[in-house]
Structure formats: C-alpha cells, structure tokens
Motif scaffolding. Structure first.
Motif, PDB file in Angstrom:
ATOM      1  N   ARG A 150      59.913  34.119  -7.137  1.00  0.00           N
ATOM      2  CA  ARG A 150      60.270  34.258  -5.720  1.00  0.00           C
ATOM      3  C   ARG A 150      61.613  33.581  -5.471  1.00  0.00           C
ATOM      4  NH1 ARG A 150      59.486  29.278  -3.448  1.00  0.00           N
ATOM      5  NH2 ARG A 150      58.038  27.889  -4.574  1.00  0.00           N
ATOM      6  N   ARG A 151      62.309  34.111  -4.489  1.00  0.00           N
ATOM      7  CA  ARG A 151      63.583  33.517  -4.110  1.00  0.00           C
ATOM      8  C   ARG A 151      63.353  32.243  -3.300  1.00  0.00           C
ATOM      9  NH1 ARG A 151      68.274  36.278  -4.730  1.00  0.00           N
ATOM     10  NH2 ARG A 151      68.175  38.515  -5.187  1.00  0.00           N
ATOM     11  N   ASP A 152      64.207  31.255  -3.556  1.00  0.00           N
ATOM     12  CA  ASP A 152      64.225  30.035  -2.753  1.00  0.00           C
ATOM     13  C   ASP A 152      65.686  29.632  -2.599  1.00  0.00           C
ATOM     14  OD1 ASP A 152      63.600  27.751  -1.351  1.00  0.00           O
ATOM     15  OD2 ASP A 152      63.023  26.596  -3.121  1.00  0.00           O
ATOM     16  N   GLY A 153      66.303  30.107  -1.525  1.00  0.00           N
ATOM     17  CA  GLY A 153      67.732  29.894  -1.353  1.00  0.00           C
ATOM     18  C   GLY A 153      68.520  30.674  -2.391  1.00  0.00           C
ATOM     19  N   ASP A 154      69.340  29.978  -3.157  1.00  0.00           N
ATOM     20  CA  ASP A 154      70.149  30.615  -4.192  1.00  0.00           C
ATOM     21  C   ASP A 154      69.464  30.607  -5.557  1.00  0.00           C
ATOM     22  OD1 ASP A 154      72.176  31.061  -2.361  1.00  0.00           O
ATOM     23  OD2 ASP A 154      73.169  29.145  -2.793  1.00  0.00           O
ATOM     24  N   GLU A 155      68.190  30.240  -5.584  1.00  0.00           N
ATOM     25  CA  GLU A 155      67.492  30.131  -6.859  1.00  0.00           C
ATOM     26  C   GLU A 155      66.257  31.045  -6.881  1.00  0.00           C
ATOM     27  OE1 GLU A 155      68.187  25.648  -8.471  1.00  0.00           O
ATOM     28  OE2 GLU A 155      66.750  25.855  -6.826  1.00  0.00           O
ATOM     29  N   TRP A 156      65.753  31.238  -8.106  1.00  0.00           N
ATOM     30  CA  TRP A 156      64.464  31.884  -8.318  1.00  0.00           C
ATOM     31  C   TRP A 156      63.483  30.829  -8.816  1.00  0.00           C
ATOM     32  CZ3 TRP A 156      63.373  36.901  -7.142  1.00  0.00           C
ATOM     33  CH2 TRP A 156      64.449  37.772  -6.942  1.00  0.00           C
ATOM     34  N   VAL A 157      62.234  30.931  -8.380  1.00  0.00           N
ATOM     35  CA  VAL A 157      61.186  30.014  -8.817  1.00  0.00           C
ATOM     36  C   VAL A 157      60.085  30.842  -9.479  1.00  0.00           C
ATOM     37  CG1 VAL A 157      59.534  28.233  -8.154  1.00  0.00           C
ATOM     38  CG2 VAL A 157      61.699  28.457  -6.908  1.00  0.00           C
ATOM     39  N   ILE A 158      59.781  30.523 -10.741  1.00  0.00           N
ATOM     40  CA  ILE A 158      58.803  31.296 -11.515  1.00  0.00           C
ATOM     41  C   ILE A 158      57.507  30.510 -11.652  1.00  0.00           C
ATOM     42  CG2 ILE A 158      58.332  32.466 -13.700  1.00  0.00           C
ATOM     43  CD1 ILE A 158      61.257  32.898 -14.099  1.00  0.00           C
ATOM     44  N   GLU A 159      56.397  31.196 -11.373  1.00  0.00           N
ATOM     45  CA  GLU A 159      55.056  30.627 -11.521  1.00  0.00           C
ATOM     46  C   GLU A 159      54.185  31.606 -12.301  1.00  0.00           C
ATOM     47  OE1 GLU A 159      53.948  27.744 -10.220  1.00  0.00           O
ATOM     48  OE2 GLU A 159      55.450  27.193  -8.708  1.00  0.00           O
ATOM     49  N   GLY A 160      53.428  31.102 -13.273  1.00  0.00           N
ATOM     50  CA  GLY A 160      52.504  31.968 -13.998  1.00  0.00           C
ATOM     51  C   GLY A 160      52.381  31.576 -15.457  1.00  0.00           C
ATOM     52  N   THR A 161      51.692  32.420 -16.214  1.00  0.00           N
ATOM     53  CA  THR A 161      51.426  32.148 -17.631  1.00  0.00           C
ATOM     54  C   THR A 161      51.637  33.419 -18.450  1.00  0.00           C
ATOM     55  OG1 THR A 161      49.818  30.399 -17.176  1.00  0.00           O
ATOM     56  CG2 THR A 161      49.663  31.480 -19.314  1.00  0.00           C
ATOM     57  N   VAL A 224      59.326  26.805 -12.366  1.00  0.00           N
ATOM     58  CA  VAL A 224      60.579  26.824 -13.121  1.00  0.00           C
ATOM     59  C   VAL A 224      61.678  27.424 -12.250  1.00  0.00           C
ATOM     60  CG1 VAL A 224      61.767  27.795 -15.116  1.00  0.00           C
ATOM     61  CG2 VAL A 224      59.419  26.971 -15.346  1.00  0.00           C
ATOM     62  N   ARG A 225      62.738  26.662 -12.022  1.00  0.00           N
ATOM     63  CA  ARG A 225      63.830  27.098 -11.155  1.00  0.00           C
ATOM     64  C   ARG A 225      64.997  27.631 -11.982  1.00  0.00           C
ATOM     65  NH1 ARG A 225      64.065  25.897  -5.816  1.00  0.00           N
ATOM     66  NH2 ARG A 225      62.179  24.860  -4.995  1.00  0.00           N
ATOM     67  N   LEU A 226      65.506  28.773 -11.536  1.00  0.00           N
ATOM     68  CA  LEU A 226      66.619  29.419 -12.231  1.00  0.00           C
ATOM     69  C   LEU A 226      67.699  29.821 -11.234  1.00  0.00           C
ATOM     70  CD1 LEU A 226      64.604  31.907 -14.475  1.00  0.00           C
ATOM     71  CD2 LEU A 226      65.578  29.727 -15.208  1.00  0.00           C
ATOM     72  N   PRO A 227      68.956  29.668 -11.604  1.00  0.00           N
ATOM     73  CA  PRO A 227      70.020  30.190 -10.743  1.00  0.00           C
ATOM     74  C   PRO A 227      70.041  31.715 -10.775  1.00  0.00           C
ATOM     75  CG  PRO A 227      70.922  29.328 -12.779  1.00  0.00           C
ATOM     76  CD  PRO A 227      69.466  28.983 -12.791  1.00  0.00           C
ATOM     77  N   GLU A 228      70.693  32.309  -9.795  1.00  0.00           N
ATOM     78  CA  GLU A 228      70.752  33.768  -9.692  1.00  0.00           C
ATOM     79  C   GLU A 228      71.307  34.408 -10.949  1.00  0.00           C
ATOM     80  OE1 GLU A 228      70.552  37.652  -8.335  1.00  0.00           O
ATOM     81  OE2 GLU A 228      69.603  35.855  -7.509  1.00  0.00           O
ATOM     82  N   HIS A 229      72.266  33.743 -11.602  1.00  0.00           N
ATOM     83  CA  HIS A 229      72.889  34.376 -12.771  1.00  0.00           C
ATOM     84  C   HIS A 229      71.974  34.390 -14.003  1.00  0.00           C
ATOM     85  CE1 HIS A 229      73.761  30.433 -14.568  1.00  0.00           C
ATOM     86  NE2 HIS A 229      74.335  30.068 -13.437  1.00  0.00           N
ATOM     87  N   ASN A 230      70.748  33.862 -13.875  1.00  0.00           N
ATOM     88  CA  ASN A 230      69.772  34.005 -14.956  1.00  0.00           C
ATOM     89  C   ASN A 230      68.901  35.241 -14.790  1.00  0.00           C
ATOM     90  OD1 ASN A 230      70.695  31.294 -15.562  1.00  0.00           O
ATOM     91  ND2 ASN A 230      68.840  31.060 -16.782  1.00  0.00           N
ATOM     92  N   ARG A 231      69.065  35.955 -13.685  1.00  0.00           N
ATOM     93  CA  ARG A 231      68.411  37.254 -13.553  1.00  0.00           C
ATOM     94  C   ARG A 231      69.191  38.264 -14.388  1.00  0.00           C
ATOM     95  NH1 ARG A 231      69.812  41.353 -10.367  1.00  0.00           N
ATOM     96  NH2 ARG A 231      70.977  40.026  -8.934  1.00  0.00           N
ATOM     97  N   VAL A 232      68.445  39.103 -15.138  1.00  0.00           N
ATOM     98  CA  VAL A 232      69.080  40.096 -16.015  1.00  0.00           C
ATOM     99  C   VAL A 232      68.807  41.487 -15.449  1.00  0.00           C
ATOM    100  CG1 VAL A 232      69.197  41.048 -18.342  1.00  0.00           C
ATOM    101  CG2 VAL A 232      68.742  38.603 -18.013  1.00  0.00           C
ATOM    102  N   GLY A 233      69.869  42.268 -15.244  1.00  0.00           N
ATOM    103  CA  GLY A 233      69.710  43.589 -14.656  1.00  0.00           C
ATOM    104  C   GLY A 233      69.454  43.493 -13.165  1.00  0.00           C
ATOM    105  N   GLU A 234      69.101  44.623 -12.571  1.00  0.00           N
ATOM    106  CA  GLU A 234      68.851  44.660 -11.140  1.00  0.00           C
ATOM    107  C   GLU A 234      67.441  44.179 -10.830  1.00  0.00           C
ATOM    108  OE1 GLU A 234      71.195  45.348  -8.977  1.00  0.00           O
ATOM    109  OE2 GLU A 234      72.593  45.694 -10.650  1.00  0.00           O
ATOM    110  N   GLU A 235      67.257  43.697  -9.600  1.00  0.00           N
ATOM    111  CA  GLU A 235      65.915  43.341  -9.162  1.00  0.00           C
ATOM    112  C   GLU A 235      65.043  44.596  -9.153  1.00  0.00           C
ATOM    113  OE1 GLU A 235      63.774  41.125  -5.351  1.00  0.00           O
ATOM    114  OE2 GLU A 235      65.960  41.024  -5.611  1.00  0.00           O
TER     115      GLU A 235
END
Length: 390
Positions: A150-161, A224-235
């Motif tokens: 999910r987006r949180d400001g300029d970052e993505w937050v990943i939850e799961g296994t 786990v928080r990731l900056p936008e530039h860690n997204r690969v390809g389009e959403e």
C-alpha cells in the motif's frame, strides 16, 4: 583400447565464443563445483563461494545486455551453460536459473535509470537474487496471492508472507509480487526489495528430501518500506511480468533437468563397464542395453525440445507453449532416468556411496517448481484449444 563410459555431449553452439564459454564452464564445474557437491548436500551447506566465482566470471548474467553487465548470450547458449552446471550440481544449476529469473523483471520492465543503477551489481557484482511469487495459500493459483503493498506518502509498505522461496534468507535482493489493487491478476505489482530491508524476516529453511544445500524458506514482510523507485514496471503490471519471467524460467528448469539426467546416465554407464556378473561386465547384457538406450533417448529428446524453444525465444517469436512442453518432458524424463539409473546399480544405487540416490531425490522437485507439471499440461492445452468457456 576403446574409451568406455560416457562421452562428451555434442553441443549445438552458434559461435566460437559460445564454444569457448562452454569449455570454461565445463572446466569450472569439474574443478570448483563437483569436488564439494556431495559434502555440501549432506551438510545442507549452500556453496556461496561458488556463486561468487560464477558472478566474477560473468556467468550470472549471461542472457542480459552487456550494457548493464550481462553477457549478451542467446538463450540457446545460456541453457547449455545451465545444463553443464546442473550436471555437476543441481543446487548450483538451479540457483543460477533462479538468480536469472530474479533479474528478469528489472532487466525487461525496469526504467533505464533503474537498470543503469541496479543491474550491474545484480548481474556481475557478486549479489544473489530470489524470486517471491508463491505464498502459503497460493501456489499454482498465483493470481490469488495475498501479500499487499500500500502507498504511504512517497513510499510503499509491504505486508505478507511468501513461501517456497529458493535462496530465502541468504539472497541480497528479492523480486516480489504483491497486491496493490483489485482481486485477480490486474491488481498485482512487482517490487525490488533489498535483502537487508527493515521488516524483512525469514522462517527456518524447509527440511527437504533433496537439494539440501539450497535453502528454501518462507519470507515475511512486516511493514517493509520501499521508495517509489523500487517499484518495477507499471502499477498493476506485476502478473504480466511474472508470467513473462516464468516462461523463460521454465526453460531454465528444463535445462537443469537435462543436466541432472545426463549426470545419472553417465554414472550408470561407468558402473556398467566396471561391474562384472556371471563372468562378464554388466555392459554386455542386452536387457540393460534397452534401459540405457531409452534413458539416452529421453535425454536427447528433451535437449532438442528445450533448445527449439530457446531459438523461438531468441528470434522474438512466441515460445510459452514450447517452454511448458520442455519443462514437462525434461523433468518427467529426469525422474524416469534417475530412477532407472538407481535400478541399474541395484543395491549400490540405493546407497550414498554413489550419487544416484541423491539424483533421484533431486529430480522429484523439478516436477514441482516453476509450475507443477499438471499446470504445464494446462498451459499447453489452453494454447492449443483456446481458453475454456464460461
């Protein structure tokens, strides 16, 4: 005196450079990989130093552009390199295939800036990748994955296994597919996660019947928080990226299966010439001739099938059906060949004094990874018949 036993595989290589490359790989496998494989597998020890050597030699980025540190090699050549590595050690061959799969998303769908910044380390900088698609409740039905980003400001937050992750816990980076939108394949996005990201943890490695030197573990994402530039390809493009990677990855598994089966046949041929019964070498008995002839034919048919699919890929033509066929045939053949090789050695084949019982245990997993062989049959049939109605 004639030279008995296995003979070198006749390779179909397009250039002198490719022939030199295969000679290098064969010598490296003989000198660096094969001497330690039995001890590594028995101890459950991952041969990380071997992968550093492979990276330093340019063998972890062969099918990718030299502009980013790759080897500019066609899949026709890359798959034969995998076969040689798997012939010496399935842990090394399959690990190389998984690493190559982990680089696919960024190499094929990343921006030029992403590729320039990250690919050189991934392809030749000594790092090791893992590919995170499967989950505890979504294996064959990969589109039902539940890990969320999910987006949180300029970052993505990943939850799961994620589950059944080769190199889980030891990889330097993880290519992760996570849900960012609606249910189904259109709501999935790809991300690149560093191996030391805060919130990234790992379960104990699975206790497996084979490939004990290759760690397989659940990977947990706890905020786990990731900056936008860690997204690969389009959403929302993640599932298409995953399918693209899997079609190529299935060829890698097929090549590993051929290498494993060839190793089992080679070991059986050596034994048949050395072992004597009823005053003659076992190699003189016609009933055993039929077995080795069938084993060799299955291996050669699989090799031809996977190289045909590779040439389709190299020419830019559709190859997903042929990749599924290659994965299906080669892994089923590896299971049959390794089982027959154990039988040819009799009681000795069932002992750890020879590598064949290990080969037989290793072959089983190849019918499961990168899509079970039942899924390969679905892929083939749907391509031939079209999607089911309703």
């Amino acid at each position: 005196m004639p030279e008995y036993g296995p003979q070198p595989v006749e390779r179909q290589l397009p250039t002198e450079e490719a022939r030199d490359l295969l000679d290098l790989v064969r010598e490296m496998a003989r000198r660096e990989v094969r001497p330690t494989v039995d001890a590594d597998e028995e101890a459950g020890r991952f041969p990380r130093d071997t992968f550093r050597q492979l990276s330093a030699s340019g063998l972890l980025g062969l099918p990718y552009p030299s502009e980013y540190g790759g080897g500019d090699q066609p899949y026709e050549v890359y798959l034969q390199v995998l076969e040689e590595l798997a012939h010496a050690s399935l842990t090394v061959g399959l690990g190389t295939s998984v690493h190559t799969l982990s680089c696919h998303a960024l190499a094929e769908f990343g921006s030029k800036e992403q590729r320039s910044a990250r690919l050189p380390d991934m392809l030749g900088g000594g790092t090791l990748g893992a590919y995170c698609l499967s989950e505890p409740t979504s294996g064959s039905d990969a589109a039902s994955l539940r890990t969320k980003a999910r987006r949180d400001g300029d970052e993505w937050v990943i939850e799961g296994t994620k589950a059944w992750i080769t190199h889980g816990g030891i990889a330097d980076f993880y290519t992760v597919l996570a849900r960012t939108g609606e249910a189904g394949p259109r709501g999935i996005t790809a991300f690149l996660v560093p191996g030391d990201a805060p919130g990234l943890t790992f379960a104990a490695p699975e206790r497996k019947m084979g490939m004990r030197g290759s760690p397989t573990a659940q990977v947990h994402f706890d905020g786990v928080r990731l900056p936008e530039h860690n997204r690969v390809g389009e959403e929302g493009q993640g599932f298409a990226i995953a399918l693209s990677a899997l079609a190529s990855g299935r060829l890698g598994i097929a090549a590993c299966a051929v290498g494993l089966a060839q190793a089992a046949l080679d070991e059986a041929l050596r034994y048949l010439h050395q072992r004597r019964q009823f005053g003659r070498p076992l190699a003189d008995f016609q009933g055993l001739h039929f077995m080795v002839a069938d084993m060799a034919t299955q291996i050669e048919a699989g090799r031809s099938l996977l190289l045909t699919a590779a040439r389709l890929r190299d020419s830019g033509r559709p190859f997903a059906r042929q990749a599924a066929m290659a994965k299906l045939h080669c892994t089923d053949a590896a299971m049959r060949v390794t089982t027959d090789a154990v039988q040819l050695l009799g009681g000795y084949g069932y002992t750890t004094d020879f590598p064949l019982e290990r080969h037989m245990r290793e072959a089983k997993v190849l019918q499961i990874v990168e899509g079970t062989n039942q899924i390969q049959r679905l892929v083939i049939a749907r391509d031939l018949l079209g999607p089911e109605e309703g």
